[in-house]
Design an enzyme around this catalytic site. Structure first.
Site, short mmCIF file in Angstrom:
data_model
loop_
_atom_site.label_atom_id
_atom_site.label_comp_id
_atom_site.label_asym_id
_atom_site.label_seq_id
_atom_site.Cartn_x
_atom_site.Cartn_y
_atom_site.Cartn_z
N ASN A 138 0.66 -1.34 -0.05
CA ASN A 138 -0.01 -0.05 -0.15
C ASN A 138 0.85 1.17 0.05
OD1 ASN A 138 -2.95 0.09 0.22
ND2 ASN A 138 -2.65 -1.61 1.51
N CYS A 197 -7.06 -1.17 9.31
CA CYS A 197 -6.76 -1.91 8.09
C CYS A 197 -6.49 -1.05 6.97
CB CYS A 197 -7.71 -3.03 7.97
SG CYS A 197 -9.28 -2.34 7.71
N SER A 198 -7.06 -1.11 5.90
CA SER A 198 -6.89 -0.15 4.77
C SER A 198 -7.80 0.86 5.20
CB SER A 198 -7.09 -0.98 3.46
OG SER A 198 -6.13 -2.04 3.45
N ASP A 199 -9.11 0.75 4.86
CA ASP A 199 -10.32 1.62 5.01
C ASP A 199 -10.61 1.82 6.41
OD1 ASP A 199 -10.31 2.74 2.58
OD2 ASP A 199 -11.25 0.65 1.66
N ARG A 226 -11.75 -5.44 8.44
CA ARG A 226 -11.10 -6.00 9.55
C ARG A 226 -11.13 -5.18 10.59
NH1 ARG A 226 -6.50 -7.32 5.06
NH2 ARG A 226 -7.30 -5.38 4.44
#
Lengths: 448, 650
Positions: free
Chosen positions: B250, B338-340, B344
């Site tokens: 990322n 997590c990412s957004d 998770r």
């Protein structure tokens, strides 16, 4: 008998009051009385009273009434270890029976034995057919011919339809147990590893196969209305797994504490399952004794699976099964010593040791082993054998690997809910009586 | 209605999945909301209703002499195997259902037409039943350390966050806004759970836009503020729930993870939960295993292993345990992302909350938790659950995994949860059914725009009204398991396959007697006994005291009916049908009884929208079912001649 006389059961003296001597609790002649009350088509034969016809059978066996002892003797020569077909179970509902035996000694040139054919045909109603459940695959059964064994040919047994199943032999089962226990002890914490080891152990596969075969036997009897003969090779291992489990499914009496003891006596101890050889070492053994095999443990596991699916239909709880597992391997009692009745008689076990059943059949122990959810269920109980329905028996295999505190607490909670309900019922009933009495004593209430 | 090409097809067969030889013939109807299969054989009418919004996928197979097979996979894991006589009809049903099951606009969703006949006031009460502010108050917020921020009113800072958010007392609006600009989708660090015992908090956010070297003063100040809100602790954890490799990848896209050097006093930690695509594929593989027709034990275990599903469940639970222990045992606050920060992160925060706080193990508590960590924080339900036609790559069973984690915990702690498995399954079903407005849309802003509070109904009040069906008889609030932190074992063998959910409709696979129902029935009886006891006592006292006074005529209800009759009733019907043990060997078996077989589908009747989803009404029929005992068990006494014919033919 030197090795025996030094064993713990010969020194153990009970510290409890023996209410009923377990050695006399499940005698074949008593079991036969039950049979006699249902049918007069069977008799108790003494042909094996000195263990000469079949060393692994008890002195008394139930056989068709019309078959004489001579026929039995001849049939015995045609069956593995002399294990001629005998009655295992009589299905009261429709009069169908389950018999068990050793494999027929047809050999490569297709030997036959008229007496054997006569013996098993005598169990069929006129015009009816029966099923022979061979616990081995057809290939294994074929190979057995080379060693003098074999299976019943269609030509010689036209009234019987043969079904082959695939219950593994004892050495394979032992490998499986060792692998399973190894998997349970794996410390890697990897899910993939656990599942692949569980799968590779094949333990659950064996459970499924044994249970399926027992269900099939029960289905033939109860649903197809046919009699069944079960055998594998010797008739002392997979055969007994199938016949005893089929009875659990079919016969509600076998699901009581006492009935289950009777079943273990009849179908395992008296039927000659070689406990001494099979249950010597369990999973941790460096020497890998050739005769060692968890045949009885698999039977108990299958019973546990049925118990999980019908949690209210058994008078006993899981702890009874765990207790039997433990005592089969190591015990202060003489019950599981020896390989067969003849050996037990020679060792004078009933005189010199205490029976496990003497211990179990006391009020405090019975209470400990009983299932608080039990509601007598007179039905045949058909378990599911789908892989999703069969679980790992945690109470045995994970017993020392994880704390069972939370599950034990849940069990206590369950018992508490049930006991409290009973207590209230008693209170309400006694108050109701008191109330009724007060009302009758009340002169004004009597004269409206 | 314009999408229905064919409203009715006759002579359709519905095959039994486990033993295809058993099939039922009936008429298939397509309505605006449901597919209905009506079996009308020998005067016994049985109906199977399937909500269009629960249809996940369809498979039209090649036509054969017997007809054209159409297999419908539902989001609640029901699988229906129809055989439709003519290819043309099958084609029409297929096309109609394809359109009906994939609404193109929100307006088409079932929740807008579902009308349980309540007036506007009642509807308002339904929606007011759960109040998130009340949950924050329960945690002791706001207080001197945490305040309610209005910065996201009108969703200006982050359009996927809720309007009301708790932030550290020292976090000023410029810091919040600055931090939000350094986070994906503006999802800045904010409070999820606060432990009033030791001031440790669970905060959540999305990943920082750190790239290879970027830093943001406000974001660093934000974390500093979170740390300061936990006065007894001199560091905090930053938990990135992704596998390290994913997080590193990322960075190339200008995103990434916190650099420990830039943030003071943080301990950074990767957890390694896989992304939504891995989870989607994993569940798909597992479901294929569940649907195998008479699999061997090896097929099943190998399939389960290679699906990786239980491994992922374990990863989520492990992450939850890490955070719960940090909060409860170390007293250290944790920032999770997590990412957004909506998949998770939602899983891990909510699992940690269940472990930490007994309140979330109650009926109401679990609803509040889902409403808070999932619904309000913008878990994209509509995308993840495929509520309407959309990008299939957005679909993922993230919420399923959370519900399963709770179920796995229930298996380990049978007395710790107020609710039962049925509660989880019912929630699961309605997350996908679109019957209630709760899970429509992807975030709070969308839900307000859709006017869901005014135009649809709330699942939570429905569940609350029917709470008797969802109670765990083994739960006691004062039980030791119902106290404090749960410390579950995550040894692999502690994880079980959740048959109750994934093979829910294969009733033959489930235990035929339910301990839980048995105990519930007993408890209900106990309650009545307690009332009787009190009334008897009172009457006796009256009689004794007022001898000579004529007391009212006593009406004693007798109590001879065994409570267990209900509990056993439904199950024993099934107890009498053997499975296919023979692998088709005994083909002569004509004695598979029809009656218990149909009970599988009969139960589905309860799932029509107007009635209860649970088996509440089963208890009523239980007694009646018991009367079928003898006919069922006598079923095998068949005409002996038919035996004969069958054997000789074989």
């Amino acid at each position: 008998a030197e090795e025996f006389s030094l064993m713990y059961p010969f020194f153990y003296r009970p510290m409890f009051e023996v209410i009923e001597d377990g050695w006399n609790s499940f005698l074949p002649k008593d079991a036969f009385k039950d049979l006699e009350s249902m049918t007069d088509e069977w008799r108790l034969s003494e042909v094996n009273k000195d263990f000469s016809v079949c060393p692994s059978y008890p002195p008394l066996v139930a056989v068709p009434k019309d078959v004489d002892d001579d026929t039995l003797r001849k049939a015995a020569t045609f069956r593995h270890s002399g294990r001629f077909p005998v009655l295992s179970y009589y299905h009261k509902k429709n009069g169908m029976v389950m018999m068990r035996a050793g494999q027929p000694l047809t050999g490569t040139n297709g030997r036959r034995c008229k007496e054997d054919e006569k013996l098993i045909n005598a169990t069929l109603r006129p015009g009816k057919r029966g099923y022979i459940i061979d616990t081995r695959t057809i290939n294994v059964a074929q190979q057995a011919k080379a060693r003098g064994g074999g299976f019943e040919s269609e030509a010689n047994y036209p009234q019987w339809r043969r079904i082959h199943k695939a219950i593994e032999r004892s050495n394979v089962l032992q490998e499986s147990l060792i692998k399973l226990v190894e998997a349970c002890n794996d410390q890697s914490h990897s899910m993939d590893r656990w599942l692949s080891k569980l799968e590779a152990s094949s333990w659950q596969t064996h459970v499924k196969e044994i249970l399926t075969t027992a269900c099939l036997a029960a289905q033939c009897i109860d649903r197809e209305g046919a009699s069944v003969l079960v055998h594998g090779t010797e008739g002392t291992d997979s055969t007994l797994q199938v016949t005893s489990l089929a009875q659990i499914i079919l016969d509600p009496a076998c699901r009581t504490i006492r009935g289950f003891q009777g079943l273990v006596e009849r179908e395992w101890l008296q039927a000659g399952h070689p406990f001494r050889q099979r249950c010597a070492q369990s999973a941790y053994s460096n020497s890998k004794p050739r005769q060692e095999a968890p045949v009885f443990l698999l039977f108990l596991d299958c019973v546990w699976q049925i118990l999980r699916q019908f949690p209210c239909s058994f008078e006993f709880s899981e702890s009874f099964l765990v207790l039997l597992f433990e005592h089969a391997y190591a015990s202060q009692f003489g019950t599981f010593l020896g390989n067969r009745t003849a050996e037990r008689a020679k060792l004078s076990l009933p005189e010199k040791t205490v029976s496990l059943w003497s211990w179990v059949n006391r009020p405090q122990e019975l209470e400990r082993l009983s299932n608080p959810l039990f509601e007598a269920n007179s039905l045949v109980i058909w378990p599911s054998v789908a892989p999703q329905s069969l679980l790992l028996w945690e109470g045995v295999f994970l017993r020392w690997n994880r704390s069972s505190r939370c599950l034990d607490e849940a069990y206590e909670e369950m018992v508490h809910i049930i006991e409290y309900n009973k207590e209230l019922q008693n209170k309400v009933n006694s108050l109701r009586r008191q109330l009724a009495q007060l009302e009758t004593e009340d002169p004004l209430l009597q004269t409206p | 209605m314009e999408h229905i090409r064919l409203p009715k097809v006759e002579s359709v067969r519905l095959l039994d999945r486990v033993s295809p030889r058993r099939s039922r013939v009936g008429t298939l109807y397509l309505t605006a909301t449901h597919t209905i299969f009506v079996e009308n054989e020998a005067g016994v009418r049985s109906e199977t209703w399937v909500l269009h919004s629960l249809v996940c996928s369809m498979e039209k197979q090649a036509a054969s002499a017997s007809g054209c097979p159409l297999i419908i996979h539902c989001k609640n894991f029901q699988v229906l195997h129809f055989v439709i006589p003519r290819e043309r009809e099958c084609h029409d049903v297929h096309l109609s259902l394809q359109r009906l099951s994939q609404p193109e606009t929100y307006e088409e969703l079932y929740c807008f037409s579902f009308n349980p006949n309540v007036d506007d006031e009642e509807r308002r009460q339904e929606w007011d039943f759960l109040d998130l502010k009340a949950d924050y108050r329960r945690m002791g917020l706001p207080n001197s350390l945490w305040k309610l921020s209005t910065v996201n009113q009108h969703y200006k800072v982050s359009d996927t966050y809720p309007a009301d958010l708790f932030v550290p007392e020292s976090a000023t609006p410029p810091v919040i806004v600055g931090s939000s600009k350094f986070r994906s989708r503006g999802r800045f660090p904010t409070l999820s759970y606060y432990s009033k015992e030791n001031h440790a908090a669970i905060c959540r956010s999305s990943q920082p836009l750190s790239g290879f070297s970027a830093r943001c003063l406000e974001d660093e100040q934000m974390l500093e503020a979170i740390l300061r809100s936990n006065p007894r602790s001199d560091f905090m954890y930053v938990v990135d729930t992704r596998p390290k490799l994913n997080a590193i990848a990322n960075r190339a896209a200008g995103k990434g993870y916190e650099n420990e050097d830039n943030y003071s006093n943080i301990k950074f930690q990767f957890i390694g939960i896989e992304n939504i695509h891995v989870m989607r594929n994993s569940q798909q593989k597992m479901l294929e295993v569940c649907e195998l027709r008479s699999p061997s034990m090896s097929d099943f275990l190998e399939g389960l292993e290679s699906s990786g599903w239980l491994k992922h469940i374990k990863a989520v639970l492990d992450a939850g345990i890490f955070i719960a222990k940090a909060v409860a045992e170390e007293g250290v606050s944790v920032l999770v992302h997590c990412s957004d920060g909506w998949d998770r992160t939602a899983q891990v925060c909510s699992v940690a909350s269940v472990l930490l706080d007994p309140y979330y193990r109650t009926l109401r508590g679990l609803m509040v938790l889902i409403e808070k960590d999932w619904v309000s924080f913008g878990h994209k339900f509509s995308h993840r659950c495929n509520h309407q036609v959309g990008d299939p790559k957005e679909v993922s069973p993230i919420i399923d995994q959370f519900l399963e984690c709770v179920w796995q915990l229930m298996e380990q702690y049978p007395c710790a949860f107020e609710f039962n498995e049925r509660f989880l399954i019912t929630i699961h079903s309605h997350i996908y059914s679109c019957q209630y407005g709760n899970f429509i849309g992807n975030n709070q802003r969308e839900r307000i725009e859709l006017g869901l509070r005014e135009r649809s109904h709330s699942l939570w009040s429905y569940l609350w009204t029917n709470q008797a069906d969802y109670m765990n008889p083994l739960y006691r609030p004062d039980h030791s398991q119902a106290q404090g932190l749960l410390r579950p074992s995550t040894a692999p063998y502690c994880f079980k396959f959740w048959r109750g959910l994934y093979n829910r409709f294969d009733r033959g696979m489930h235990p035929r007697q339910s301990v839980e129902d048995y105990l519930s029935a007993i408890q209900e009886e106990t309650q009545q006994l307690e009332e009787q006891l009190a009334s008897h006592k009172q009457k006796i006292a009256e009689l004794e005291q007022e001898q000579g006074w004529k007391s009212e005529t006593k009406t004693t209800t007798t109590f001879d009916k065994s409570p267990t009759a209900w509990a056993l009733g439904t199950d024993l019907g099934l107890a009498n049908t053997p499975q296919d043990y023979t692998g088709g060997f005994i083909t002569s078996s004509p004695c598979q009884p029809k009656v218990p077989d149909s009970s599988l589908i009969l139960q589905d009747l309860n799932q029509t929208p107007e009635t209860n989803l649970s088996n509440g009404s089963d208890q009523e029929s239980g007694i009646a079912d018991l009367s079928c005992r003898s006919p069922l068990s006598e079923d095998s006494t068949r005409d002996p001649d038919s035996d004969e014919a069958a054997y000789s033919a074989a």
